[in-house]
Design an enzyme around this catalytic site. Structure first.
Site, PDB file in Angstrom:
ATOM      1  N   HIS A  35      36.752  44.427  40.385  1.00  0.00           N
ATOM      2  CA  HIS A  35      36.220  44.774  41.702  1.00  0.00           C
ATOM      3  C   HIS A  35      35.835  46.244  41.707  1.00  0.00           C
ATOM      4  O   HIS A  35      36.141  46.980  40.766  1.00  0.00           O
ATOM      5  CB  HIS A  35      37.251  44.495  42.803  1.00  0.00           C
ATOM      6  CG  HIS A  35      37.388  43.049  43.153  1.00  0.00           C
ATOM      7  ND1 HIS A  35      38.099  42.161  42.369  1.00  0.00           N
ATOM      8  CD2 HIS A  35      36.897  42.320  44.189  1.00  0.00           C
ATOM      9  CE1 HIS A  35      38.039  40.954  42.914  1.00  0.00           C
ATOM     10  NE2 HIS A  35      37.316  41.026  44.013  1.00  0.00           N
TER      11      HIS A  35
ATOM     12  N   LYS B 217      38.654  49.158  45.920  1.00  0.00           N
ATOM     13  CA  LYS B 217      39.600  48.087  46.257  1.00  0.00           C
ATOM     14  C   LYS B 217      41.010  48.532  45.892  1.00  0.00           C
ATOM     15  O   LYS B 217      41.296  48.859  44.734  1.00  0.00           O
ATOM     16  CB  LYS B 217      39.245  46.791  45.535  1.00  0.00           C
ATOM     17  CG  LYS B 217      40.137  45.614  45.942  1.00  0.00           C
ATOM     18  CD  LYS B 217      39.639  44.311  45.345  1.00  0.00           C
ATOM     19  CE  LYS B 217      40.544  43.129  45.696  1.00  0.00           C
ATOM     20  NZ  LYS B 217      40.625  42.888  47.153  1.00  0.00           N
TER      21      LYS B 217
END
Length: 277
Positions: A132, A136
């Site tokens: 990600h 994140k």
């Protein structure tokens, strides 16, 4: 009649996307947008609340909404099996409310997880690599955790995955006996590879989210489900007709028989399978 929506965590990436989708829809009306400076009481009066905050905050948001009789759509990661079980104990059969928890709003991601669940029964060497964006905070991702848990359930009598050398930190975090490796880096939206190793072969089930627009269909589906939800519903897979059973039931109720294969005079499927290269 439109359904009014309050988005908690509205200034985050997912919060902004959901707010845009709600505002563009004729089914929903955005009546409150909350960030960390606002009071949770600002959401009261909306038909449903959407929680897209942080793992450390999400549980408090959900508990507040449920206590005030609101249905909640949760798009925040970090909802472990234990936390979900506790939530189920609190509201199922006691309060006329519903909580819909969606680890990933991408239909493609849900399909990839379903394929991985099917494959898990046939391989004893399984690992997950998920990536990600650098912003994140939590890892592993909620999608990776749910994928690992569903694969573990699907294995049944085969038992846990026996991954080697898991005492070494570089071997990832074990989730339901399956090693999960998390990447957090610039240039990535969301990507997950589930890698299966067998005798002389490797199978990789991969899903790559290229743009936030991949979440739009799943967000609308989840919003619609949240309107009438009761109890706790986890996963977009619970909302879509993965095996086609709902469509077949609807056809049967309408008196429409599903169309069968066309007989073109060629060999049967079995014969074709035997004779083809």
């Amino acid at each position: 009649m439109t359904t009014t929506v309050a988005v908690v965590g509205a200034t985050g990436r997912m919060g902004q996307l959901i707010s845009q989708i709600v505002e563009a829809s004729t089914e929903f009306e955005l009546v409150a947008s909350l960030d960390s400076k606002d009071e949770l009481s600002d959401m009261l009066g909306a038909d449903i609340a959407v929680d897209v905050t942080l793992p450390a905050v999400s549980q408090g948001v959900v508990e507040y909404a449920v206590a005030h009789g609101m249905n909640v759509l949760v798009g925040t990661s970090g909802w472990t099996g234990e936390r979900i079980t506790e939530l189920e104990r609190r509201i199922t059969g006691k309060l006329a409310v519903g909580v819909v928890i969606i680890p990933n709003f991408s239909v493609g991601s849900v399909l990839a997880t379903s394929f991985a669940q099917m494959a898990a029964r046939f391989y004893d060497s399984i690992e997950i690599v998920e990536a990600h964006g650098a912003s994140k905070i939590d890892s592993p991702s909620g999608t990776a955790v749910r994928t690992a848990e569903l694969m573990s359930q699907a294995r049944g009598a085969r038992g846990p995955v026996q991954a080697p050398h898991t005492d070494q930190r570089a071997r990832g975090q074990q989730v339901a006996s399956i090693p999960v490796h998390s990447l957090r880096m610039q240039g990535v939206v969301a990507k997950q590879d589930v890698v299966f190793g067998g005798n002389g072969e490797v199978l990789t089930i991969s899903h790559d989210t290229l743009a936030p627009s991949a979440y739009e269909a799943g967000i609308l589906l989840a919003l619609r489900a949240t309107r009438t939800a009761r109890g706790v519903v986890v996963g977009l897979d619970r909302l879509i007709d993965l095996d086609g059973s709902r469509e077949r039931a609807a056809q049967a109720a309408a008196g429409d028989a599903p169309s069968g294969p066309v007989d073109d005079g060629g060999p049967s499927g079995q014969a074709a399978t035997v004779t083809s290269a």
